[in-house]
Design a protein around this motif. Structure first.
Motif, short mmCIF file in Angstrom:
data_model
loop_
_atom_site.label_atom_id
_atom_site.label_comp_id
_atom_site.label_asym_id
_atom_site.label_seq_id
_atom_site.Cartn_x
_atom_site.Cartn_y
_atom_site.Cartn_z
N PRO A 181 -22.90 -2.66 -25.70
CA PRO A 181 -22.17 -2.69 -24.42
C PRO A 181 -21.67 -1.31 -24.00
CG PRO A 181 -20.88 -3.69 -26.18
CD PRO A 181 -22.23 -3.39 -26.76
N ALA A 182 -21.78 -0.33 -24.90
CA ALA A 182 -21.44 1.05 -24.51
C ALA A 182 -22.56 1.68 -23.69
CB ALA A 182 -21.14 1.90 -25.74
N LEU A 216 -28.14 7.23 -22.93
CA LEU A 216 -27.02 7.59 -22.07
C LEU A 216 -27.32 8.86 -21.29
CD1 LEU A 216 -23.74 7.01 -24.13
CD2 LEU A 216 -24.41 5.90 -22.00
N THR A 231 -10.65 -4.55 -25.82
CA THR A 231 -11.65 -4.23 -24.81
C THR A 231 -10.98 -3.96 -23.48
OG1 THR A 231 -11.89 -6.58 -24.48
CG2 THR A 231 -13.52 -5.51 -25.86
N HIS A 232 -11.53 -3.00 -22.79
CA HIS A 232 -11.02 -2.67 -21.47
C HIS A 232 -12.11 -2.98 -20.46
CE1 HIS A 232 -8.01 -0.47 -23.68
NE2 HIS A 232 -8.96 0.17 -24.30
#
Ligand SMILES: Nc1nc2c(ncn2[C@@H]2O[C@H](COP(=O)(O)OP(=O)(O)OP(=O)(O)O)[C@@H](O)[C@H]2O)c(=O)[nH]1
Ligand SMILES: [Mg+2]
Lengths: 262, 230
Positions: free
Chosen positions: A134-135, A99, A12-13
């Motif tokens: 979480p995206a 999105l 994860t970033h």
């Protein structure tokens, strides 16, 4: 020794999104007060923050119309996404429509000369298993209410246990539905291993302040680039035998319910 | 962990297998918000009872044929080095419903989000502004090595499945029976493919309108109680 799984276990970033608005997801079962919470946040924060709202609803724009009608936000700042009777898919496994809606809202506000600070995304009222990817959102609130029964918090589930914040809503109704709100909150805190819980009622100003403080904390963490979106999962929590390279996305800044006096 | 992290952008020196690309593009699991689409079935049902296989056949003869032709011509334009703008303009004048044009732009955008994972970024730059779905599909087909017939077949097949999948949501029935409808539409699908496979220039795109479908699309865009976006 190298973990043989390391190849496909992506790491994860921190969100690379320095500038864009904080995307805050609000999910939870039908009628627990998601739209009300959004209207509350708008009415209390819109003076200092540029806010946009994306709703997901069973019939297109019921929630969007309700939020527009509340007059807490410019109606153009509220957009509705159709989910084709798949509210779960739209926030979890194919987030494309949401999105695009969030990106469009941000772009529209930008071309009108402002920049959004906060995009609130309301999921279609689904069930206890639905949580945001979480995206799609940087952080998420799961909303349950006392009227759904005092046991709900104790029984748990991904959103109750691992959303960034759990709201136990409508505490003013507790005496009428035979629920001990204090017990329900402590059950919730236990189910979350101490994670943050706000026992909320729109008629209880100190609880509203507690919610606002949490939201401001998330905004600050996002602005500071230290907010790491985490996934409540649908899966039960698991633990590894301490191998390296398996750091899971746990928000490093779970600021716990600060003490406050009534 | 996000999908972004799991799937690195496709390097141009690793060409896709055309058949795998075709399967990918026709797969309902492709994240292009397919669950928001009913290919006009929802407003058609609002207007009255619908014979779903007949509705599928009507679309294949009309609006879907125009869409498939557009994808085939867009593919040819990319391969021939001519403008996709002209293809998109030809599609637009043959798509009189503003609501349907809007839907195609949104679906095109969902595909564009994926495009850099499928083909090298310099190809994506060939797309016109606000590219519509068949134009994006045509570009991906050209770069990904799909032939014209496969390109048209993907458009037609996706349309059939979109209608039938929405029918399973809106008027539930045994999904095996619904799959029978899909298979029985295959001859009409091949008719569509044969009708558009040789097209090469924008002027050749057929104007196959279906005023009832277009009228439904316009009405649907203005209703406040819809499950599907279109
Ligand atoms: N008593 C009380 N009622 C509340 C409170 N918050 C929300 N409600 C009421 O709960 C009902 C449902 O609220 P909504 O905000 O529409 O709930 P929702 O979760 O958005 O509902 P869906 O979008 O349909 O899933 C409404 O009648 C609200 O007025 C609260 O703090 N106390
Ligand atoms: Mg609501």
């Amino acid at each position: 020794m190298l973990d043989p799984q390391a190849d496909f276990q992506a790491h994860t970033h921190p969100s690379a999104a320095g500038r864009r608005a904080l995307r805050l997801g609000i999910c939870g079962p039908v009628g627990t007060g998601k739209s009300s919470l959004i209207m509350l946040l708008c009415s209390r924060l819109a003076a200092t923050l540029e806010i946009g709202v994306v709703t997901n609803d069973i019939y297109t724009d019921e929630d969007a119309r309700m939020i527009r009608a509340a007059g807490v936000l410019d109606p153009d700042r509220v957009v509705a996404v159709e989910t084709g009777a798949c509210p779960h898919t739209a926030i979890r496994d194919d987030i494309t429509a949401n999105l695009i809606a969030a990106e469009d809202l941000e772009a529209d506000v930008l071309s009108a000369g402002a920049a959004l600070d906060l995009v609130l995304i309301e999921s279609g009222g689904d069930n206890l298993t639905a949580t945001f990817s979480p995206a799609l959102v940087d952080t998420q609130i799961f909303v349950i209410d006392v009227a759904g029964g005092g046991d709900v918090a104790r029984k748990g589930g991904p959103g109750i246990e691992r959303a960034d914040l759990l709201v136990v809503n409508k505490t003013d109704l507790a005496p009428y539905v035979g629920v001990d709100a204090v017990q329900m909150k402590s059950d919730a805190v236990a189910a979350r291993g101490g994670g943050p819980v706000v026992a909320l009622s729109r008629t209880d100003e100190s609880s509203v302040e507690e919610l606002l403080t949490w939201v401001r904390g998330q905004l600050a963490a996002h602005a500071g680039g230290v907010l790491v979106p985490s996934d409540p999962g649908p899966m039960a929590p698991h633990s590894h035998a301490g191998g390296p390279g398996h750091s899971h996305a746990e928000s490093p800044t779970h600021s716990h319910a600060h003490s406050h006096t009534h | 962990m996000t999908p972004r992290d799991l799937l690195p952008p496709m390097a141009s020196e690793r060409p896709l297998h055309p058949e795998a690309l075709a399967l990918l593009l026709a797969d309902a699991r492709l994240p292009v918000a397919g669950h928001t689409q009913s290919a006009g079935l929802e407003p058609a049902l609002v207007a009255g009872p619908v014979d779903v296989p007949a509705y599928v056949a009507l679309r294949l003869r009309t609006v879907t044929r125009t869409e498939a032709a557009t994808a085939v011509v867009a593919r040819a334009a990319v391969l021939g080095g001519t403008s996709l703008e002209a293809v998109q303009d030809a599609w637009a004048v043959r798509t009189p419903s503003a609501a349907m044009r809007r839907t195609s732009r949104v679906m095109g955008r969902a595909l564009v989000r994926l495009a850099p994972r499928l083909v090298a970024a310099e190809h994506v730059a060939l797309l016109p502004c606000e590219p519509v779905r068949p134009v994006v599909l045509g570009l991906l087909a050209a770069v990904g090595g799909l032939d014209a017939a496969t390109t048209a077949r993907i458009v037609g097949y996706d349309d059939i499945q979109t209608v039938v999948a929405a029918a399973l949501k809106l008027t539930p029935l045994d999904p095996a029976e619904a799959t029978g409808w899909v298979v029985r539409a295959f001859p009409a699908l091949e008719g569509l493919v044969a009708g558009v496979v040789d097209l090469a220039c924008p002027e050749e795109i057929p104007a196959r309108n279906a005023p009832v479908i277009e009228d439904h699309a316009e009405r649907h865009a203005h209703t406040t109680r819809r499950l599907f976006s279109a």
